[in-house]
Design a protein around this motif. Structure first.
Motif, PDB file in Angstrom:
ATOM      1  N   UNK A   8       0.978  -1.174   0.105  1.00 30.92           N
ATOM      2  CA  UNK A   8      -0.043  -0.223   0.051  1.00 30.92           C
ATOM      3  C   UNK A   8       1.009   1.388  -0.194  1.00 30.92           C
ATOM      4  N   UNK A   9       0.682   2.061  -0.862  1.00 23.32           N
ATOM      5  CA  UNK A   9       1.634   3.219  -0.949  1.00 23.32           C
ATOM      6  C   UNK A   9       1.818   4.294   0.146  1.00 23.32           C
ATOM      7  N   UNK A  10       0.850   4.337   1.020  1.00 24.45           N
ATOM      8  CA  UNK A  10       1.102   5.285   2.172  1.00 24.45           C
ATOM      9  C   UNK A  10       2.040   4.434   3.148  1.00 24.45           C
ATOM     10  N   UNK A  11       1.645   3.036   3.355  1.00 27.36           N
ATOM     11  CA  UNK A  11       2.463   2.323   4.178  1.00 27.36           C
ATOM     12  C   UNK A  11       4.019   2.162   3.922  1.00 27.36           C
ATOM     13  N   UNK A  12       4.343   2.106   2.485  1.00 24.87           N
ATOM     14  CA  UNK A  12       5.405   2.240   1.966  1.00 24.87           C
ATOM     15  C   UNK A  12       6.180   3.286   2.172  1.00 24.87           C
ATOM     16  N   UNK A  13       5.597   4.378   1.961  1.00 26.94           N
ATOM     17  CA  UNK A  13       6.197   5.882   2.076  1.00 26.94           C
ATOM     18  C   UNK A  13       6.650   6.027   3.684  1.00 26.94           C
ATOM     19  N   UNK A  14       5.658   5.545   4.767  1.00 26.49           N
ATOM     20  CA  UNK A  14       5.956   5.555   6.134  1.00 26.49           C
ATOM     21  C   UNK A  14       7.061   4.775   6.293  1.00 26.49           C
ATOM     22  N   UNK A  15       7.234   3.420   6.025  1.00 26.68           N
ATOM     23  CA  UNK A  15       8.510   2.646   6.011  1.00 26.68           C
ATOM     24  C   UNK A  15       9.790   3.249   5.619  1.00 26.68           C
ATOM     25  N   UNK A  16       9.524   4.014   4.317  1.00 26.31           N
ATOM     26  CA  UNK A  16      10.704   4.934   3.781  1.00 26.31           C
ATOM     27  C   UNK A  16      11.245   6.017   4.652  1.00 26.31           C
ATOM     28  N   UNK A  17      10.176   6.737   5.219  1.00 26.28           N
ATOM     29  CA  UNK A  17      10.662   7.778   6.314  1.00 26.28           C
ATOM     30  C   UNK A  17      10.966   7.020   7.637  1.00 26.28           C
ATOM     31  N   UNK A  18      10.519   6.114   8.053  1.00 30.39           N
ATOM     32  CA  UNK A  18      11.064   5.537   9.398  1.00 30.39           C
ATOM     33  C   UNK A  18      12.463   4.845   9.102  1.00 30.39           C
ATOM     34  N   UNK A  19      13.005   4.719   7.812  1.00 29.81           N
ATOM     35  CA  UNK A  19      14.432   4.222   7.653  1.00 29.81           C
ATOM     36  C   UNK A  19      15.271   5.439   7.976  1.00 29.81           C
ATOM     37  N   UNK A  62       9.925   7.985  14.174  1.00 28.45           N
ATOM     38  CA  UNK A  62       8.967   9.134  14.117  1.00 28.45           C
ATOM     39  C   UNK A  62       7.713   9.016  14.941  1.00 28.45           C
ATOM     40  N   UNK A  63       6.988   9.979  15.235  1.00 27.16           N
ATOM     41  CA  UNK A  63       5.639   9.902  15.872  1.00 27.16           C
ATOM     42  C   UNK A  63       4.552   9.985  14.780  1.00 27.16           C
ATOM     43  N   UNK A  64       3.263   9.734  15.081  1.00 27.48           N
ATOM     44  CA  UNK A  64       2.226   9.824  14.169  1.00 27.48           C
ATOM     45  C   UNK A  64       2.234  11.267  13.803  1.00 27.48           C
ATOM     46  N   UNK A  65       2.458  12.282  14.652  1.00 31.52           N
ATOM     47  CA  UNK A  65       2.014  13.527  14.105  1.00 31.52           C
ATOM     48  C   UNK A  65       3.394  13.908  13.018  1.00 31.52           C
ATOM     49  N   UNK A  66       4.625  13.407  13.245  1.00 28.47           N
ATOM     50  CA  UNK A  66       5.782  13.741  12.244  1.00 28.47           C
ATOM     51  C   UNK A  66       5.287  12.926  11.101  1.00 28.47           C
ATOM     52  N   UNK A  67       5.053  11.687  11.062  1.00 30.56           N
ATOM     53  CA  UNK A  67       4.507  11.176   9.932  1.00 30.56           C
ATOM     54  C   UNK A  67       3.364  11.685   9.159  1.00 30.56           C
ATOM     55  N   UNK A  68       2.396  12.315   9.819  1.00 30.89           N
ATOM     56  CA  UNK A  68       1.170  12.696   9.242  1.00 30.89           C
ATOM     57  C   UNK A  68       1.752  13.784   8.430  1.00 30.89           C
TER      58      UNK A  68
END
Length: 185
Positions: free
Chosen positions: A18-29, A33-39
């Motif tokens: 799922x594109x948003x989940x993939x983006x989240x994992x990329x950011x967490x690399x 991060x917090x939910x707010x930062x990821x948002x």
């Protein structure tokens, strides 16, 4: 955090695709991060990000590592994810898109290194076919390593992947000759 997590479960790949989940994992690399930062980083509302984090968490791809007040901090469960699932109709589209992106990146890497590519489109097609063939034929070995919960470092993963390619090298000789004709090494 593990160095490498081998993903062999199609359900986990569905969660990852799922594109948003993939983006989240990329950011967490980059960093936890917090939910707010990821948002903010994804441009999605907090509820949507939270739902995606929970889906990733249930598949073992992210974990809560800390909290600051009401904010929970999330991180990846591994530095690297090795996605190796048998072809499955439910993830076929993601898998083919993934292979196409990886083949394109491979060709771009050669170009950035100064190699002259005679037929970029053909080289990408061969790269995609070779990656696909290696992944499919490597499944039994990868699955066994995954099921045995063998921890791998990045360098061990690199050596394992080299060995898997070596095991299939004779079967890939014709494609190797074609690649040699397409790239001035």
């Amino acid at each position: 955090m593990k160095e490498v997590l081998i993903i062999t479960n199609p359900e986990t790949v569905k969660a990852l695709s799922e594109p948003t989940r993939f983006k989240i994992l990329t950011l967490l690399r980059e960093r936890p991060m917090s939910i707010n930062e990821l948002s903010i980083a994804t441009g999605k509302d907090r509820t949507t990000v939270y739902r995606h984090i929970k889906a990733l968490e249930s598949e073992g791809l992210v974990e809560e590592i800390d909290s600051h007040g009401n904010e929970r901090i999330y991180a990846r469960t591994a530095r690297m994810f090795l996605v190796k699932v048998e072809p499955d109709e439910s993830i076929a589209e993601f898998r083919q898109a993934y292979l196409q992106v990886e083949a394109r990146k491979l060709v771009q890497t050669l170009e950035r290194a100064g190699f002259k590519i005679k037929d970029r489109e053909r080289l990408e097609k061969i790269a995609r076919e070779v990656l696909d063939e290696i992944e499919i034929k490597s499944q039994p070995i990868i699955r066994r390593i995954s099921e045995a919960n063998v921890e791998l470092t990045e360098i061990e993963l690199f050596h394992l992947l080299n060995m898997l390619v070596f095991l299939q090298s004779c079967e890939l000789c014709e494609k190797a000759r074609e690649v040699k004709a397409l790239v001035e090494f």
